[in-house]
Motif scaffolding. Structure first.
Motif, short mmCIF file in Angstrom:
data_model
loop_
_atom_site.label_atom_id
_atom_site.label_comp_id
_atom_site.label_asym_id
_atom_site.label_seq_id
_atom_site.Cartn_x
_atom_site.Cartn_y
_atom_site.Cartn_z
N ALA A 158 3.20 1.38 5.66
CA ALA A 158 2.44 0.66 4.62
C ALA A 158 1.66 1.62 3.72
O ALA A 158 1.31 1.27 2.60
N ARG A 159 1.38 2.82 4.21
CA ARG A 159 0.58 3.76 3.41
C ARG A 159 1.42 4.76 2.62
O ARG A 159 0.88 5.51 1.82
N ILE A 160 2.72 4.76 2.85
CA ILE A 160 3.56 5.77 2.18
C ILE A 160 3.49 5.59 0.66
O ILE A 160 3.39 6.56 -0.09
N THR A 171 1.94 -3.19 -4.71
CA THR A 171 1.52 -3.91 -3.50
C THR A 171 0.01 -4.13 -3.44
O THR A 171 -0.46 -5.04 -2.78
N CYS A 172 -0.76 -3.28 -4.14
CA CYS A 172 -2.22 -3.43 -4.05
C CYS A 172 -2.90 -3.42 -5.43
O CYS A 172 -4.06 -3.77 -5.54
N GLY A 173 -2.16 -2.98 -6.46
CA GLY A 173 -2.74 -2.93 -7.80
C GLY A 173 -3.48 -1.64 -8.10
O GLY A 173 -3.95 -1.44 -9.22
N GLY A 197 -8.17 3.84 -6.42
CA GLY A 197 -7.28 3.64 -5.29
C GLY A 197 -7.90 4.05 -3.99
O GLY A 197 -9.05 4.52 -3.95
N CYS A 198 -7.13 3.87 -2.95
CA CYS A 198 -7.61 4.19 -1.61
C CYS A 198 -7.71 5.71 -1.43
O CYS A 198 -7.26 6.48 -2.28
N SER A 199 -8.29 6.11 -0.32
CA SER A 199 -8.50 7.54 -0.08
C SER A 199 -7.18 8.31 -0.05
O SER A 199 -7.10 9.43 -0.55
FE1 FES Z 1 -3.57 0.86 -2.91
FE2 FES Z 1 -3.43 2.77 -1.17
S1 FES Z 1 -2.77 2.82 -3.22
S2 FES Z 1 -4.11 0.74 -0.82
#
Ligand code: FES
Length: 146
Positions: free
Chosen positions: A125-127, A41-43, A66-68
């Protein structure tokens, strides 16, 4: 400050600490289980390496972008599985997945820092962010078993 707010703040601090000071960052050299996985979904991606000896995970390292949530979850996951047997790590992964789905989970298992990710289950969305590293770990261990 209410108890819940206090807990949220504490959990946020644990997550940010793992994000800013990731445990077990890097790549294991030599003969190790080697898995790359991304969140479609985000790469964002994770590269996980684990050394398994006699059914036990003796070492684990990760790198990625990746994100936090995804990176702190990877840090917590590697911290939690080091020294565990493959079966114990897979059980932990099952408990984590149940926690992320907001289901009842076996609370006799000590989750340590992982508990801080509990609140993510309220944000569908964060799972996928939180479970990325765990899916990589499961894939690596199952592939290694065959
Ligand atoms: Fe990509 Fe969290 S893993 S936004």
């Amino acid at each position: 400050m209410s108890f819940n707010n206090h807990l949220d703040t504490l959990y946020r601090q644990v997550i940010m600490d793992h994000y800013k000071n990731p445990r077990n960052r890097g790549v294991l050299e030599g003969d190790s289980v080697d898995i790359n996985m991304n969140n479609p979904t985000c790469g964002d991606r994770i590269h996980l390496t684990m050394k398994v000896e006699n059914g036990k995970i003796v070492d684990a390292k990760f790198e990625g972008e990746g994100c936090s949530i995804s990176m702190s979850s990877a840090s917590m996951m590697t911290q939690a599985i080091k020294g565990k047997t493959v079966e114990e790590a897979l059980t932990l992964s099952k408990v984590f997945s149940e926690m992320m789905q907001g289901k009842e989970y076996d609370d006799s298992i000590d989750l340590g820092d992982i508990e801080a990710l509990q609140g993510v289950s309220k944000f569908p969305a964060r799972i996928k962010c939180a479970t990325l590293a765990w899916k990589a770990m499961e894939k690596g261990l199952y592939t290694n078993k065959q």
